[in-house]
Design an enzyme around this catalytic site. Structure first.
Site, mmCIF file in Angstrom:
data_model
loop_
_atom_site.group_PDB
_atom_site.id
_atom_site.type_symbol
_atom_site.label_atom_id
_atom_site.label_comp_id
_atom_site.label_asym_id
_atom_site.label_seq_id
_atom_site.Cartn_x
_atom_site.Cartn_y
_atom_site.Cartn_z
ATOM 1 N N HIS B 123 0.873 -1.181 0.000
ATOM 2 C CA HIS B 123 0.000 0.000 0.000
ATOM 3 C C HIS B 123 0.910 1.232 0.000
ATOM 4 O O HIS B 123 2.026 1.183 0.518
ATOM 5 C CB HIS B 123 -0.829 -0.056 1.287
ATOM 6 C CG HIS B 123 -1.908 0.965 1.424
ATOM 7 N ND1 HIS B 123 -1.651 2.257 1.797
ATOM 8 C CD2 HIS B 123 -3.253 0.864 1.273
ATOM 9 C CE1 HIS B 123 -2.813 2.921 1.872
ATOM 10 N NE2 HIS B 123 -3.794 2.096 1.559
ATOM 11 N N ASP B 200 3.110 -4.274 8.046
ATOM 12 C CA ASP B 200 1.860 -3.537 7.934
ATOM 13 C C ASP B 200 0.726 -4.537 8.144
ATOM 14 O O ASP B 200 0.434 -5.353 7.269
ATOM 15 C CB ASP B 200 1.796 -2.895 6.536
ATOM 16 C CG ASP B 200 0.423 -2.330 6.201
ATOM 17 O OD1 ASP B 200 -0.500 -2.434 7.028
ATOM 18 O OD2 ASP B 200 0.276 -1.785 5.087
ATOM 19 N N GLN B 203 -4.505 -5.020 7.193
ATOM 20 C CA GLN B 203 -5.510 -5.918 6.607
ATOM 21 C C GLN B 203 -5.477 -7.306 7.228
ATOM 22 O O GLN B 203 -6.223 -8.182 6.802
ATOM 23 C CB GLN B 203 -5.283 -6.042 5.089
ATOM 24 C CG GLN B 203 -5.384 -4.736 4.337
ATOM 25 C CD GLN B 203 -6.795 -4.158 4.333
ATOM 26 O OE1 GLN B 203 -7.777 -4.852 4.625
ATOM 27 N NE2 GLN B 203 -6.907 -2.877 4.016
ATOM 28 N N LYS B 226 -10.107 -0.206 10.972
ATOM 29 C CA LYS B 226 -10.289 -1.389 10.127
ATOM 30 C C LYS B 226 -10.641 -2.619 10.954
ATOM 31 O O LYS B 226 -10.999 -3.656 10.392
ATOM 32 C CB LYS B 226 -9.024 -1.644 9.301
ATOM 33 C CG LYS B 226 -8.849 -0.656 8.143
ATOM 34 C CD LYS B 226 -7.760 -1.105 7.218
ATOM 35 C CE LYS B 226 -7.692 -0.412 5.885
ATOM 36 N NZ LYS B 226 -7.508 1.007 5.835
ATOM 37 N N CYS B 364 -4.836 2.703 -3.433
ATOM 38 C CA CYS B 364 -3.568 3.192 -2.880
ATOM 39 C C CYS B 364 -2.448 2.186 -3.116
ATOM 40 O O CYS B 364 -1.612 1.948 -2.245
ATOM 41 C CB CYS B 364 -3.677 3.510 -1.383
ATOM 42 S SG CYS B 364 -4.864 4.800 -1.039
#
Lengths: 150, 406
Positions: B123, B200, B203, B226, B364
């Site tokens: 991302h 990261d 997600q 999220k 993104c």
């Protein structure tokens, strides 16, 4: 579905599938790329301005959604043969058409077939798609190389 | 433990609303997830009855607000398997967490000629801060490839972890392809070669149990919004010995020990990295969402989403001219797709008119779009509150799109 039919009118779907004035233009006097960074739409407008200041030829190419392709295609038909000041006035009217309030009747005087874009008013996220080609054309005529919608 | 999706849906007030005159089908949880009543109530109760600034007041209300805020740190640590709650730094979101690491850790660790390794599926938030760092320090960005299924090429990645490589920044789960990267295996490779790892997790945390200590990474970042919590509260986890050695990211109140005009000394982590008044109520909301998720069980969530992902994949592939981007075996419930007759933006608009909310665009992840050779994709991302009926509504709307454009 009614709003959708209003947005994706038969004319728009037709111009998306078979865009008019599509492809390169030899002897172009003006050229600019339009880019909508949000959705990745990208198109190039090339035109030829004659000695009297009329856009006597213009073509576009690139990739984008149905709204941006159809808008580019119908725009090339609409502005061909017009003077730069007339085109500026058309863009202003077109911009008002696609950003106007959905609760009022659309004003499309002088816009001819471009009136099919009145449905865009219901979808504010798509205004930039509908105006991309116009921004690029204006950039080309003003001698800029690139137009961005934001 | 299995998941009662109808009961779960009643916990999310927005799922009972309408969009464009139809019951809302929300398939954009990867952009931001909806909030359960428990989160909304926790924040509203906090404002109504317990609000004061934290780490400051001598009065009871402030002491109580501080206690509640710090208690969330303890619960977050437990939720993601952090050995020490003081390794949990509250930030706004994943982007801010990664920027913090790039500044406070990167600026010290990275020198001229060093390499920062990323992957094609990152991302922008896990690309741009590293590019900025590389520019500041004269370092180079190297990018690990992915294959046609959207799976990371581990051999290529290993080959990039050479003597100049200092930091590997990698996503746990791709926000476009859904690919779940084998983080444990990757951090083992990096550790052998002395490369620090920044993961990261934006997600990943919404979909599965995450155990940061077990993953073997050095930093792990995720966003509250999220994981069904409020926007404005995110988390950076970092190993204490690294956090202790890092200078602050932002300067101001709360992050100091003593201040004089000659010299200021920094507070210990995590306070060192939490300058100024934080988004206190959002952190309280984050605590509520973690309790809520723990009550349902991340394993039950994972199992239901996998069932739903398999169903959605089969149903989507029934549609002629539809291609799914990202076919990794190990995959989270994210479906990026292309329809031959319509641009993703048109697909998004037509689905919107049918009350189905999906994302259309570059997500993104422009370098990944370039790799896929597309300007944009349409993306349906599922959460545990989605149902087979939601998938059916998506498929019906896509069939309608084909009719309109075909």
């Amino acid at each position: 579905m009614d709003d959708l039919r209003e947005l994706y009118q038969a004319t728009i779907l037709d111009h998306n599938k078979k865009p008019r004035n599509y492809g390169p233009l030899e002897d172009a006097t003006h050229e600019a790329a339009g880019h909508n960074p949000l959705c990745g739409d990208q198109l190039t407008i090339r035109c030829h301005v004659d000695a009297e200041g009329r856009v006597d030829a213009l073509r576009f190419e690139g990739q984008g959604c149905a709204i941006s392709r159809a808008s580019a295609s119908l725009m090339t038909e609409h502005v061909k043969g017009k003077r730069i000041e007339e085109i500026d006035a058309d863009f202003e009217r077109f911009h008002e058409l696609v950003t106007g309030s959905p609760s009022e009747p659309p004003r499309s005087e002088g816009l001819g077939k471009l009136a099919v874009f009145a449905g865009v008013r219901e979808f504010p996220m798509r205004v930039k798609c509908a105006t991309l080609a116009w921004h690029a054309l204006r950039a080309a005529l003003e001698g800029r190389e690139e137009a961005k919608t934001e | 433990m299995s998941l009662d999706v109808e009961a779960v849906r009643r916990d999310f007030p927005i799922l009972a609303t309408q969009s464009r005159g139809r019951p809302l089908v929300y398939l954009d949880s990867a952009a931001s997830a909806q909030k359960p009543r428990a989160v909304i109530d926790a924040m509203s109760d906090f404002y109504a009855e317990h609000y004061a600034n934290i780490h400051r007041g001598v009065y009871q209300l402030s002491a109580e607000a501080t206690r509640r805020y710090e208690d969330v740190r303890v619960r977050v640590a437990r939720f993601v398997g952090a050995p020490d709650p003081n390794e949990i730094v509250f930030v706004r979101n994943t982007t801010e967490a990664i920027n913090l690491v790039a500044r406070s850790f990167g600026d010290v660790q990275i020198g001229e000629g060093d390499e920062i390794v990323l992957t094609t599926m990152e991302h922008h938030s896990n690309i741009v801060p590293w590019q900025q760092l590389a520019e500041r320090r004269g370092a180079t960005i190297r990018v690990a490839r992915i294959d046609d299924e959207g799976v990371l090429d581990l051999e290529h990645l290993a080959s990039l972890l050479g003597p100049r490589a200092k930091i590997l920044a990698i996503t746990h789960v791709s926000n476009v392809l859904g690919t779940i990267n084998p983080i444990r295996e990757i951090t083992a490779l990096a550790r052998e070669r002395g490369v620090a790892t920044v993961v990261d997790g934006a997600q990943a945390v919404p979909h599965q149990t995450v155990d940061v200590a077990g993953l073997g990474c050095d930093f792990y970042a995720f966003s509250g919004h999220k994981i069904f919590g409020p926007s404005g509260a995110g988390v950076l986890w970092g190993r204490m010995e690294l956090l202790e050695a890092m200078p602050p990211f932002l300067g101001g109140g709360s992050m100091i020990e003593t201040v004089s005009f000659e010299k200021t000394t920094w507070a210990k982590p995590p306070q060192r990295f939490e300058a100024g008044t934080p988004d206190i109520a959002s952190v309280i909301g984050l605590g509520a969402t973690i309790d809520y998720l723990a009550g349902i069980g991340m394993d039950a969530i994972d199992a239901w989403e996998h069932e739903l992902l398999a169903y959605a994949t089969d149903r989507l592939l029934e549609i002629p001219g539809l291609t799914i981007h990202g076919r990794a075996k190990d995959k989270a419930a994210v479906l990026s797709f292309a329809l031959d007759v319509a641009h993703p933006h048109d697909v998004g608009t037509i689905l919107d008119a049918e009350g189905v909310a999906i994302r259309a665009g570059h997500h993104c992840a422009q370098p990944l779009m370039e790799h896929l050779g597309v300007p944009a994709t349409a993306r349906a991302s599922l959460a545990f509150y989605n149902t087979r009926e939601d998938v059916d509504r998506l498929v019906a709307a896509l069939v309608k799109t084909r009719e309109l454009f075909g």
